[in-house]
Design a protein around this motif. Structure first.
Motif, PDB file in Angstrom:
ATOM      1  N   ILE A 164      42.037  29.403  76.307  1.00 27.52           N
ATOM      2  CA  ILE A 164      41.655  28.720  75.682  1.00 27.52           C
ATOM      3  C   ILE A 164      42.301  27.782  74.457  1.00 27.52           C
ATOM      4  N   LEU A 165      43.605  28.516  74.167  1.00 26.68           N
ATOM      5  CA  LEU A 165      45.455  27.855  73.663  1.00 26.68           C
ATOM      6  C   LEU A 165      45.783  27.680  74.043  1.00 26.68           C
TER       7      LEU A 165
ATOM      8  N   PHE B 156      34.600  31.212  79.617  1.00 24.40           N
ATOM      9  CA  PHE B 156      37.055  31.614  79.944  1.00 24.40           C
ATOM     10  C   PHE B 156      36.342  33.410  79.907  1.00 24.40           C
ATOM     11  N   TYR B 157      35.727  34.017  80.329  1.00 22.89           N
ATOM     12  CA  TYR B 157      35.753  35.430  80.367  1.00 22.89           C
ATOM     13  C   TYR B 157      36.143  36.382  79.733  1.00 22.89           C
TER      14      TYR B 157
ATOM     15  N   ASP C  86      43.048  30.668  61.746  1.00 23.94           N
ATOM     16  CA  ASP C  86      43.401  29.878  62.736  1.00 23.94           C
ATOM     17  C   ASP C  86      42.503  30.413  63.815  1.00 23.94           C
ATOM     18  N   LEU C  87      42.411  29.926  65.399  1.00 27.22           N
ATOM     19  CA  LEU C  87      41.523  29.858  66.061  1.00 27.22           C
ATOM     20  C   LEU C  87      41.368  31.283  66.879  1.00 27.22           C
TER      21      LEU C  87
ATOM     22  N   GLU D 132      41.107  15.445  72.427  1.00 32.80           N
ATOM     23  CA  GLU D 132      39.915  15.714  73.035  1.00 32.80           C
ATOM     24  C   GLU D 132      39.368  16.531  73.129  1.00 32.80           C
ATOM     25  N   ILE D 133      39.774  18.220  73.111  1.00 29.76           N
ATOM     26  CA  ILE D 133      38.769  19.382  72.554  1.00 29.76           C
ATOM     27  C   ILE D 133      38.410  19.792  71.631  1.00 29.76           C
ATOM     28  N   MET D 134      37.546  19.836  70.808  1.00 28.44           N
ATOM     29  CA  MET D 134      37.129  20.778  69.814  1.00 28.44           C
ATOM     30  C   MET D 134      36.319  21.669  70.885  1.00 28.44           C
TER      31      MET D 134
END
Ligand code: FAD
Length: 439
Positions: free
Chosen positions: A345-346, A338-339, A227-228, A355-357
């Motif tokens: 991000i989540l 995002f510092y 997971d991311l 739409e975003i990766m």
């Protein structure tokens, strides 16, 4: 303007002048086509003449001609910029400095070069002496030193050295002014700041002094995560290690690795990758860290070894966008700070699922380790792109907009007054790359 007469004048000074329309068009473009907005705005912009300079004296001859005839002048290196920096908005002359390729001196910890030297060539020669460049864009094989200092910001090495703006990373610049009697200014330390990332609007750079870092034996790897958030946590953890030296750490969230066709045998759909270049001397500690973070090392190679499979840096920074767009031209990208905020991000991942990766690079910003995003965005229209950018900003992220050719428009902070003042001093007729500073 009688361009044939201007061409004849410059040719009489021994300069190489290009008048062929196709060649002029080619040398009036860069990689602004990553942005559908810039593609439209810059369509048809073309130099009336392209002039090649092999020396400072030849560059001065072009300045004299441009000032005398009030001709706009846009400097060009290798033309790999992303924001139309090399596109002459008002026509005129494109001055190609790529023939200025002399390495003036290369000594322990320092390189002095002409602007047309390719970063890759300089890196190779420095390595033979046990040194390497502190910062390298992923375009290092083709990009010039002058173009990087004037058009770029950072790249491989950002995890240790931050950006070109950080004091020390550019030691001095020699700059020609755009005046009837051009001055040759040697700008050391802070004095060089207005020219760094100045898009060639603040003088023509003819010599650059860069610091070098001691070269280490590097090892490249891809660590896969389910997971991311685990991938980002590992990247942050690695970047903050005091005993493991890295020079590149990026997160390539699912499904970005699908665009890396030369690594396709390593990709399982759903996986999120962390791509790293770490010191081979710290390899054991790195593998232990990956394991304790539940990451799986799925690819590793010694980049110095003959017959290496890929060049890992050429999957990162804006090469990620390049590779993704090669397979899906509806994609574009953003540049987001995002510092340290993983939550931003989540949240964005949930808001903009299809739409975003997330492509994120670890980099130091003013001494703090940060998450710098280059998310891939599926482009539908300009209004939607604005909405997506606004959503990032509403969550507290800062955008450096890559969909504008104006330096001020793409900057996170307003341009300092000192930079605008310097512009008025060195380019009193506003002939250097007009339209790119504040418009
Ligand atoms: P050019 O594009 O030719 O010029 C860039 C700007 O510098 C122009 O405004 C030009 O007028 C000015 N300029 C050039 N030479 C001079 C000079 N002698 N005096 C004054 N002004 C001058 N950038 C990064 O920072 N990091 C990255 O990792 C990175 N990755 C990239 C990946 C891809 C696939 C692409 C397409 C771009 C990437 N870039 C990156 C942007 C760009 O490649 C780099 O900034 C590169 O260093 C620019 O060098 P260049 O020689 O191509 O410059």
């Amino acid at each position: 303007m009688d361009w044939s007469a201007i061409a004849a004048l410059l040719a009489a000074e021994g300069l190489e002048v290009i008048q062929d329309p196709q060649q002029r068009q080619k040398l009036s473009t860069d990689y602004a086509h990553f942005s559908p907005i810039l593609t439209e705005q810059l369509r048809g912009k073309q130099a009336d003449l392209v002039v090649l300079a092999r020396s400072e004296a030849e560059a001065i001859a072009v300045i004299l001609c441009c000032v005398a005839n009030q001709i706009p002048l846009t400097v060009r290196g290798a033309g790999t910029g992303n924001y139309g920096q090399c596109v002459p908005l008002q026509g005129g002359i494109v001055l190609d400095l790529s023939p200025m390729q002399r390495i003036v001196s290369l000594e322990a910890g320092r390189a002095v070069v002409e602007p047309g030297v390719k970063l890759g060539k300089l890196e190779q020669q420095a390595k033979q002496m046990g040194w390497e460049l502190r910062l390298l864009p992923s375009t290092y094989q083709t990009a010039t030193v002058g173009g990087f200092v004037s058009g770029g910001s950072t790249g491989m090495g950002a995890v240790n050295y931050g950006t070109l703006f950080d004091p020390g990373n550019v030691q001095s610049l020699t700059v020609l002014t755009m005046e009837a009697e051009p001055q040759r200014l040697v700008l050391a330390g802070e004095a060089a700041q207005p020219v760094i990332h100045g898009y060639g609007t603040n003088g023509i750079i003819t010599e650059i002094t860069l610091p070098l870092a001691p070269a280490l034996p590097w090892q490249e790897a891809v660590v896969s995560f389910a997971d991311l958030s685990a991938a980002i946590a590992f990247a942050q953890n690695l970047a903050n290690q005091d005993g493991i030296v890295s020079k590149e750490i990026s997160i390539q969230g699912h499904p970005i690795p699908q665009y890396f066709s030369s690594l396709k045998n390593y990709y399982q759909p759903g996986d999120h990758w962390v791509m790293v270049i770490v010191s081979a001397l710290d390899w054991l500690a790195f593998t232990e860290l990956a394991k304790s973070n539940k990451g799986q090392i799925i690819f590793e190679q010694n980049p110095q070894a003959p017959g290496k499979k890929v060049n890992l840096i050429e999957f990162n920074w804006n090469h990620t966008t390049l590779l993704a767009r090669a397979m899906d031209s509806s994609l574009t990208y953003l540049q987001v700070f995002f510092y340290q905020d993983l939550e931003q991000i989540l949240t964005l991942e949930k808001l903009f699922q299809d739409e975003i990766m997330f492509h994120i690079e670890m980099m130091r910003i003013q001494g703090a380790m940060c998450l710098a995003g280059f998310p891939l965005v599926r482009f539908t229209n300009g209004d939607r792109l604005e909405e997506i950018m606004a959503a990032h900003q509403n969550l507290g992220a800062r955008i450096a907009n890559p969909h504008t050719y104006s330096l001020a428009g793409g900057s996170v902070q307003p341009l300092p007054e000192s930079q605008l003042m310097f512009k008025r001093q060195v380019d009193p007729f506003n002939l250097l790359n007009p339209g790119k500073l504040t418009d």
